[in-house]
Design a protein around this motif. Structure first.
Motif, PDB file in Angstrom:
ATOM      1  N   UNK A 134       0.915  -1.204  -0.004  1.00 41.48           N
ATOM      2  CA  UNK A 134       0.062   0.017   0.013  1.00 41.48           C
ATOM      3  C   UNK A 134       0.823   1.190   0.072  1.00 41.48           C
ATOM      4  N   UNK A 135       0.991   2.098  -1.026  1.00 44.10           N
ATOM      5  CA  UNK A 135       1.765   3.215  -1.100  1.00 44.10           C
ATOM      6  C   UNK A 135       1.431   4.389   0.159  1.00 44.10           C
ATOM      7  N   UNK A 136       2.368   5.228   0.326  1.00 45.84           N
ATOM      8  CA  UNK A 136       1.965   6.188   1.230  1.00 45.84           C
ATOM      9  C   UNK A 136       0.803   6.914   1.274  1.00 45.84           C
ATOM     10  N   UNK A 137      -0.186   7.136   2.046  1.00 42.85           N
ATOM     11  CA  UNK A 137      -1.391   8.003   2.081  1.00 42.85           C
ATOM     12  C   UNK A 137      -1.242   9.397   2.552  1.00 42.85           C
ATOM     13  N   UNK A 138      -1.871  10.292   1.699  1.00 39.38           N
ATOM     14  CA  UNK A 138      -1.433  11.502   1.928  1.00 39.38           C
ATOM     15  C   UNK A 138      -2.890  12.061   2.938  1.00 39.38           C
ATOM     16  N   UNK A 139      -2.756  13.041   3.854  1.00 37.46           N
ATOM     17  CA  UNK A 139      -3.769  13.591   4.452  1.00 37.46           C
ATOM     18  C   UNK A 139      -4.916  14.247   3.678  1.00 37.46           C
ATOM     19  N   UNK A 140      -6.056  13.656   4.104  1.00 43.84           N
ATOM     20  CA  UNK A 140      -7.287  14.458   3.616  1.00 43.84           C
ATOM     21  C   UNK A 140      -8.348  14.654   4.259  1.00 43.84           C
ATOM     22  N   UNK A 141      -9.569  14.948   4.188  1.00 42.97           N
ATOM     23  CA  UNK A 141     -10.679  15.354   5.142  1.00 42.97           C
ATOM     24  C   UNK A 141     -11.167  13.953   5.769  1.00 42.97           C
ATOM     25  N   UNK A 142     -10.951  12.808   5.174  1.00 44.73           N
ATOM     26  CA  UNK A 142     -11.312  11.709   6.129  1.00 44.73           C
ATOM     27  C   UNK A 142     -10.255  10.831   6.684  1.00 44.73           C
ATOM     28  N   UNK A 143      -9.089  11.102   6.349  1.00 49.07           N
ATOM     29  CA  UNK A 143      -7.741  10.164   7.079  1.00 49.07           C
ATOM     30  C   UNK A 143      -6.774  11.058   7.228  1.00 49.07           C
ATOM     31  N   UNK A 144      -5.752  10.849   8.025  1.00 47.37           N
ATOM     32  CA  UNK A 144      -4.536  11.279   8.433  1.00 47.37           C
ATOM     33  C   UNK A 144      -3.418  10.736   7.451  1.00 47.37           C
ATOM     34  N   UNK A 145      -2.372  11.263   7.231  1.00 43.73           N
ATOM     35  CA  UNK A 145      -1.113  10.844   6.508  1.00 43.73           C
ATOM     36  C   UNK A 145      -0.684   9.568   7.019  1.00 43.73           C
ATOM     37  N   UNK A 146      -0.108   8.577   6.370  1.00 45.00           N
ATOM     38  CA  UNK A 146       0.329   7.410   6.714  1.00 45.00           C
ATOM     39  C   UNK A 146       1.405   6.796   5.971  1.00 45.00           C
ATOM     40  N   UNK A 147       2.463   6.152   6.379  1.00 41.60           N
ATOM     41  CA  UNK A 147       3.551   5.650   5.684  1.00 41.60           C
ATOM     42  C   UNK A 147       3.014   4.715   4.633  1.00 41.60           C
ATOM     43  N   UNK A 148       4.082   4.158   3.874  1.00 43.30           N
ATOM     44  CA  UNK A 148       3.815   2.820   2.761  1.00 43.30           C
ATOM     45  C   UNK A 148       3.771   1.669   3.912  1.00 43.30           C
ATOM     46  N   UNK A 149       2.987   0.868   3.346  1.00 48.81           N
ATOM     47  CA  UNK A 149       2.928  -0.353   4.125  1.00 48.81           C
ATOM     48  C   UNK A 149       3.218  -1.622   3.267  1.00 48.81           C
ATOM     49  N   UNK A 150       3.933  -2.605   3.736  1.00 44.74           N
ATOM     50  CA  UNK A 150       4.384  -3.692   3.114  1.00 44.74           C
ATOM     51  C   UNK A 150       4.228  -4.987   3.617  1.00 44.74           C
ATOM     52  N   UNK A 151       3.373  -5.796   3.300  1.00 44.64           N
ATOM     53  CA  UNK A 151       3.143  -7.017   4.033  1.00 44.64           C
ATOM     54  C   UNK A 151       3.932  -8.417   3.283  1.00 44.64           C
ATOM     55  N   UNK A 152       4.674  -9.091   3.835  1.00 42.72           N
ATOM     56  CA  UNK A 152       5.225 -10.268   3.167  1.00 42.72           C
ATOM     57  C   UNK A 152       4.655 -11.742   3.960  1.00 42.72           C
ATOM     58  N   UNK A 153       4.489 -12.526   3.079  1.00 39.21           N
ATOM     59  CA  UNK A 153       4.284 -13.998   3.598  1.00 39.21           C
ATOM     60  C   UNK A 153       4.687 -14.906   2.440  1.00 39.21           C
TER      61      UNK A 153
END
Length: 213
Positions: A134-153
């Motif tokens: 999941x790429x980094x998420x920029x802040x907007x009206x409904x969510x705050x900014x968040x870093x990228x996410x990488x899950x491995x299995x």
């Protein structure tokens, strides 16, 4: 002349009477044969043989798209090869890559070496070096900014109708500079685009910041 005709008729009647048992036996024989044929199972080469789990066609660089209720693309599954099986309508995928789309959010990408979709096209099993990004998420009206996410299995299962990706295998999760592991699996919520690790979780958690990748 009349005497001769009478004798002929009498002889004919006698002949018919003598042949009557044979005619009756012949009729019974034919009836018995017909009944036997009617109730005898067809030979194996006449009965439709069960379909074997064998490929009936292969698509190179194929794609499958799933639409939401508004007719927009919800999931798109790509593969180097899509191998379809006739007996259960399932599909094997070589080098699958899935993109999931949510309104007002960046697409999530899932990669693996092998994949399998069931005949109802509702469950996608992914094997070998599976990654959810999941790429980094920029802040907007409904969510705050968040870093990228990488899950491995080594394995993830995509429940397409439920917007869930789950596994019971060990998972390593990166979120920005934070790295965590769980041996009991985890669940990715595609609507919220967040990962929950199950069981005992180990690792390090760094201060939240919007990382890039």
């Amino acid at each position: 002349m009349q005497v001769n005709m009478a004798q002929v008729k009498l002889g004919t009647v006698r002949t018919i009477l003598r042949l009557m048992p044979l005619l009756l036996m012949g009729g019974l024989t034919l009836l018995t044969f017909w009944l036997v044929q009617k109730n005898t199972p067809l030979p194996i080469n006449v009965i439709e043989r069960p379909r074997l789990h064998e490929p009936d066609y292969t698509i190179k660089n194929g794609a499958l798209s799933y639409l939401n209720e508004q007719g927009q693309t919800k999931y798109r599954i790509l593969g180097k090869e899509l191998i379809h099986y006739d007996d259960d309508a399932s599909i094997d995928i070589v080098r699958p890559r899935m993109r999931s789309f949510q309104p007002d959010k960046a697409p999530v990408t899932v990669r693996a070496q092998r994949g399998h979709i069931d005949g109802d096209l509702t469950i996608l099993d992914l094997f070998d070096n599976v990654e959810i990004y999941r790429p980094p998420q920029s802040a907007n009206e409904t969510q705050k900014a968040s870093p990228y996410m990488l899950a491995k299995s080594s394995y993830f299962q995509v429940l397409i109708n439920d917007d869930i990706i789950t596994t019971d295998k060990p998972v390593e999760l990166e979120q920005g500079l934070s790295v965590m592991q769980s041996n009991d699996g985890g669940v990715f919520d595609n609507v919220k685009q967040s990962m929950q690790l199950l069981g005992t979780v180990k690792g390090r958690i760094e201060p939240a910041q919007q990382g890039t990748r």
